[in-house]
Structure formats: C-alpha cells, structure tokens
Design a protein around this motif. Structure first.
Motif, mmCIF file in Angstrom:
data_model
loop_
_atom_site.group_PDB
_atom_site.id
_atom_site.type_symbol
_atom_site.label_atom_id
_atom_site.label_comp_id
_atom_site.label_asym_id
_atom_site.label_seq_id
_atom_site.Cartn_x
_atom_site.Cartn_y
_atom_site.Cartn_z
ATOM 1 N N ARG A 15 0.825 -1.200 0.000
ATOM 2 C CA ARG A 15 0.000 0.000 0.000
ATOM 3 C C ARG A 15 0.861 1.253 0.000
ATOM 4 O O ARG A 15 0.598 2.214 -0.722
ATOM 5 N N TYR A 18 2.383 1.740 -3.423
ATOM 6 C CA TYR A 18 1.441 2.307 -4.384
ATOM 7 C C TYR A 18 1.241 3.796 -4.135
ATOM 8 O O TYR A 18 1.173 4.596 -5.076
ATOM 9 N N GLN A 22 1.955 6.629 -6.799
ATOM 10 C CA GLN A 22 0.886 7.530 -7.234
ATOM 11 C C GLN A 22 1.337 8.986 -7.137
ATOM 12 O O GLN A 22 1.074 9.796 -8.050
ATOM 13 N N LYS A 185 -1.800 -0.402 -12.054
ATOM 14 C CA LYS A 185 -1.349 -0.700 -10.687
ATOM 15 C C LYS A 185 -0.725 -2.085 -10.594
ATOM 16 O O LYS A 185 0.249 -2.286 -9.855
ATOM 17 N N LEU A 188 3.142 -2.431 -11.147
ATOM 18 C CA LEU A 188 4.095 -1.704 -10.309
ATOM 19 C C LEU A 188 5.274 -2.558 -9.836
ATOM 20 O O LEU A 188 6.406 -2.060 -9.775
#
Length: 365
Positions: A15, A18, A22, A185, A188
C-alpha cells in the motif's frame, strides 16, 4: 513529494509503495503538462494478435496523448515475450504485423515514435546477463505479476524465461534510458524491480554515478474495461472482446450479446452492477460524457437501449481508426519499412548502451 522520491524498500508494504508511486505519477503528469523535455517513455505489448478496445482505452489512447504532448516515445513489440508462457507460439510474424497495424491506425506516429521488436535488437537482450547478477532468486520468485502470469497460463512449474521476465523487462526499459513507463497498478512490481536493478548497477558497476535512471511508473487514469461476458478483464483468449479491426456490424453484434442484468432502470453502479457500468463506461469514453449522465438519459429504457447506444457511439469513435487500418493493410511493404527503421534506431541506441556497460564493468578487450 517529487518525481525522484525513492520507493519504500519493504516489499510487504504494498500500500505504501502504491501511494509513493501515485505521488510520483501525479508529479510526472504535472511535468508533462508544463515541459515534457527529458522524458523518455518505453511501452509496448506482446504480439499475440490484433488489439481490442480494452487495449485502446486502457493504454493506446494514452500513448498517443503522451506522444502528442512531446514525450519521446519508444514502443516495443515484445516478440520474445510470446514464448515466456506458451508452448504453441503460432504465427508470430502475422501477429507482429497485426499489432503494428493497430499501433499506426490509432495514431502512433513512426516519425515521432520508435517502434521495434525484441528479437531484432541483440544488444538489448545481452543486458539481461549483467542485470541478472543484480537480483536474487527469491526476489524473482515473489514477484506477484509473474505468479499471476503463471496461473493464467495454467502451469505449475515456472520456466526460466518466465522467472527472469522482470529482468528482461528492465533491459527493455533501461537500454534506451527510459525514465517513464505507463502502467496499471498491477504492473508496479515490475517497475520497482527495474528501479532496483538500475540502482544496484549504478552502485556496483558505475561507481555510484547515475548511468541508468530509476524509471517512474506513469499510472493509467483510464478505467479497466471488462469483457463482454461480465466479471472478467477483456481478453482475446476468452473471446469477450471488441477488436479494433472488427466491422461496425460485428461490433454491434458483440455488444448486443454483452451480459447485463435483469433490472430495467439503468444506473451507474460499478460495484453492484459491473456489466451495466462497463457499457456505460465504454459509451462515456467514446463521447466524453460522464457514465452517470448517460445512465440518467437512458433511465427506464432498459439494457437494450443501452446496448444500441453503446454500439453506435463506439462505432462512430472507431470509424476513423478502422478506415486508417484498412489503408495500412493494403501496404504491407510500408509496415515492414516502419519496423525496419525502428529496429535500426533501437540497435544503434542499444549498441551504444551495451558498449558503455562493458566499459564500466571493465570488459572491453
């Protein structure tokens, strides 16, 4: 947070990874809007046949947008990747030609983008050897994308090429010093592996100098297009696609058979009504309208009306692409010339990169 912010090193904090990606992606979009100079995009596809609207709305349209914004563009036809998980490879030459035709038809401009194939650039693939020295077996085995590809192929044993796929992808990106990779996503982990390889190469072989950039993921803003059978991602192997090469009649027939639900009133509810929402999303992407607005307009007219509208606006949107595609199919010599020119440029850059890599590794004799 800047576009050069380092990624977290803890692989378990997906998390956080990401979130950082982002923020870096948001910074990149801002840079592209102001000044795209210095950005070099590497993107591409496996040549497994012609492309569909999931590819188009999910990535192709965005590539054209970046190209038109002035981002230097490199587009890979990843023919070697066809054999990573397939025992029957089929007509690779024909698939390459189909892919190239789709690229040019949607607006990728060979005068502004370098389109090339894996197999035609030996120096790119030779980078795989020094890059493999920079990763461990456990790092490769725990890559979630590789695991997903293996499961999708229905295999229990992982081949060597599949295991090293993330390293090969790093070679794809770094041979041309790519620093921007448009991905979703789910991709990644590959970009993070490429960043690690670039960092380790610079530290171990280049004396700490930044010879290879640590590329950033440019996260897609496009929604995922589901297959017309509902519940699955659009996929050629599942036969739930609308191909770019299809005729208007074939497209309308496909849309008529798309799965919806029994509720008559049309609403945009991606969680509760994914199949209906998918058609509304396609219609919205074609018209530039919000899916909620289209749903409100259709109201109680039901899914039949939704399907007719979606087919009409999709065919209108794809009409110029299909017309251009038909022209390109008549001139295979031109298609071949585009690929040869791209391969020639890619080879020149790859040869220069490999020569420098051998120099910093002390392997010039």
């Amino acid at each position: 947070m800047t576009a050069n912010e380092p990624a977290p090193t803890d692989a378990s904090s997906a998390r956080d990874t990401y979130g950082v990606a982002q923020r870096r992606s948001d910074a990149l979009w801002e840079k592209i809007a102001k000044d795209p100079s210095g950005l070099r995009m590497l993107t591409g596809d496996r040549p497994t046949g012609a492309l569909h609207i999931g590819h188009y709305f999910g990535s192709l349209r965005n590539r054209v947008r970046l190209q038109d914004a002035g981002v230097e563009s490199w587009v890979l036809v990843a023919d070697y990747q066809v054999i990573t998980d397939r025992e029957v490879i089929g007509d690779i030459q024909g698939s390459v030609r189909e892919l190239l035709t789709d690229y040019l038809a949607v607006g990728i401009d060979p005068d502004r983008a370098t389109i090339f194939t894996h197999s035609a650039v030996p120096a790119l693939n030779q980078l795989l050897l020094p890059f493999l020295s920079l990763v461990t077996q456990p790092e490769l085995e725990r890559n979630p994308t590789v695991k997903a590809e293996l499961a999708a192929a229905g295999k229990s044993a992982m081949g060597g090429l599949m295991l090293t796929y993330p390293v090969h992808q790093a070679a794809d990106i770094l041979f041309c010093h790519g620093n921007l990779v448009p991905v979703g996503k789910d991709q990644l982990p590959h970009i993070e592996q490429t960043r690690v390889i670039a960092r380790r190469f610079n530290e171990r072989y280049a004396g700490g100098e930044e010879y290879f950039p640590e590329p950033d993921a440019l996260l897609s803003e496009a929604p995922t297009i589901l297959g017309l059978d509902g519940g699955h991602k659009m996929s050629k192997s599942l036969g739930n696609t609308v191909m770019l090469r299809m005729s208007a009649d074939e497209t309308a027939k496909k849309i008529r058979k798309a799965k919806t639900d029994s509720e008559r009133t049309i609403t945009f509810d991606p969680e509760g009504r994914p199949e209906v929402a998918n058609l509304l999303t396609i219609a919205g992407l074609c018209t530039g309208r919000a899916p909620e607005e289209i749903a409100a307009e259709i109201g109680d007219a039901g899914s039949g009306t939704l399907k007719v509208m979606t087919a009409e606006v999709l065919n209108d949107h794809l009409a110029p692409i299909r017309a251009r595609r038909a022209e390109l199919e008549k001139d295979p010599g031109y298609l071949l010339s585009v690929l040869r020119a791209g391969n020639e440029r890619a080879n020149a850059v790859a040869d220069e990169t490999l020569a420098h890599v051998r120099e910093v590794m002390g392997m010039v004799y």
